[in-house]
Design a protein around this motif. Structure first.
Motif, short mmCIF file in Angstrom:
data_model
loop_
_atom_site.label_atom_id
_atom_site.label_comp_id
_atom_site.label_asym_id
_atom_site.label_seq_id
_atom_site.Cartn_x
_atom_site.Cartn_y
_atom_site.Cartn_z
N VAL A 154 0.83 -1.21 0.00
CA VAL A 154 0.00 0.00 0.00
C VAL A 154 0.87 1.26 0.00
CG1 VAL A 154 -0.25 0.20 2.50
CG2 VAL A 154 -2.08 0.98 1.01
N ARG A 155 2.10 1.15 0.42
CA ARG A 155 3.02 2.29 0.44
C ARG A 155 3.17 2.91 -0.94
NH1 ARG A 155 8.75 0.61 2.14
NH2 ARG A 155 7.33 -0.82 3.14
N TYR A 156 3.18 2.10 -1.98
CA TYR A 156 3.35 2.63 -3.34
C TYR A 156 2.12 3.41 -3.79
CZ TYR A 156 7.30 -0.49 -3.22
OH TYR A 156 8.45 -1.12 -2.86
N TYR A 157 0.94 2.96 -3.40
CA TYR A 157 -0.28 3.69 -3.73
C TYR A 157 -0.31 5.03 -3.00
CZ TYR A 157 -1.85 -0.70 -5.72
OH TYR A 157 -1.96 -1.82 -6.46
N ILE A 158 0.08 5.02 -1.74
CA ILE A 158 0.11 6.26 -0.97
C ILE A 158 1.13 7.22 -1.57
CG2 ILE A 158 0.61 7.26 1.29
CD1 ILE A 158 -0.50 4.70 2.53
N PHE A 159 2.28 6.70 -1.98
CA PHE A 159 3.29 7.54 -2.61
C PHE A 159 2.74 8.17 -3.89
CE2 PHE A 159 6.97 8.39 -5.26
CZ PHE A 159 7.77 9.10 -4.38
N ALA A 160 2.01 7.39 -4.67
CA ALA A 160 1.42 7.92 -5.90
C ALA A 160 0.39 9.01 -5.59
CB ALA A 160 0.78 6.79 -6.71
N LEU A 161 -0.42 8.80 -4.56
CA LEU A 161 -1.40 9.82 -4.18
C LEU A 161 -0.71 11.08 -3.70
CD1 LEU A 161 -4.11 7.67 -2.40
CD2 LEU A 161 -4.33 8.89 -4.55
N LEU A 162 0.37 10.92 -2.94
CA LEU A 162 1.13 12.09 -2.50
C LEU A 162 1.72 12.84 -3.70
CD1 LEU A 162 2.93 10.75 0.65
CD2 LEU A 162 1.28 12.59 0.55
N PHE A 163 2.20 12.10 -4.66
CA PHE A 163 2.74 12.73 -5.86
C PHE A 163 1.66 13.56 -6.55
CE2 PHE A 163 3.36 12.67 -10.46
CZ PHE A 163 4.57 13.32 -10.54
N VAL A 164 0.48 13.01 -6.69
CA VAL A 164 -0.61 13.74 -7.34
C VAL A 164 -0.97 14.98 -6.53
CG1 VAL A 164 -3.06 13.61 -7.95
CG2 VAL A 164 -1.53 11.74 -8.55
N ILE A 165 -1.05 14.85 -5.22
CA ILE A 165 -1.41 15.99 -4.38
C ILE A 165 -0.40 17.11 -4.52
CG2 ILE A 165 -1.56 16.74 -1.98
CD1 ILE A 165 -2.91 14.05 -1.37
N PHE A 166 0.88 16.78 -4.46
CA PHE A 166 1.87 17.84 -4.53
C PHE A 166 2.11 18.33 -5.95
CE2 PHE A 166 2.47 16.29 -0.30
CZ PHE A 166 2.55 17.49 0.39
N LYS A 167 1.77 17.54 -6.93
CA LYS A 167 1.79 18.03 -8.30
C LYS A 167 0.69 19.07 -8.48
CE LYS A 167 4.05 16.87 -11.33
NZ LYS A 167 5.27 17.42 -11.92
N ILE A 168 -0.46 18.84 -7.88
CA ILE A 168 -1.53 19.83 -7.91
C ILE A 168 -1.08 21.09 -7.19
CG2 ILE A 168 -3.84 20.34 -7.01
CD1 ILE A 168 -4.55 17.41 -7.60
#
Length: 122
Positions: A62-76
């Motif tokens: 699940v760490r990889y999914y959370i990392f991807a969500l964090l990437f999207v959030i900070f890209k926004i």
């Protein structure tokens, strides 16, 4: 005066309808022209030309999914930060307070992820 106001909406509606008609036409033509040859090999998992072996369903941490969500959030966050920086002088104090509040909402998410070890590549 009211007609000028609605003229913009009529133009927008015309563009939306044109897009929907065009999309429908393209999908219909693709369906009409596309070859149909259903063979069992088309329903197998594609693995670089090799025959798949073992379980076809793999689990990721699940760490990889959370990392991807964090990437999207900070890209926004970055996408919103650039126009803010361009208009910084004209926005004044209101713009400064708005971006501080925006990052104050995002920054605890980064700290939480860092504390949980999501940002470590193990």
């Amino acid at each position: 005066m009211v007609a000028d106001y609605f003229n913009n909406y009529i133009t927008l509606l015309a563009f939306i309808l044109t897009g929907m008609v065009f999309l429908s036409l393209v999908l219909f033509l693709c369906r009409l022209v596309a070859p149909r040859n259903p063979i069992p090999d088309k329903f197998t998992t594609y693995e670089c030309g090799m025959i798949p072996m073992g379980m076809y369903w793999s689990h990721f941490h699940v760490r990889y999914y959370i990392f991807a969500l964090l990437f999207v959030i900070f890209k926004i966050g970055t996408v919103f930060l650039y126009p803010w920086a361009v208009l910084f002088r004209s926005l004044g104090l209101f713009g400064f307070v708005a971006i501080i509040i925006f990052w104050a909402i995002l920054f605890p998410g980064l700290l939480y992820a860092w504390k949980k070890g999501v940002l470590k590549w193990v």
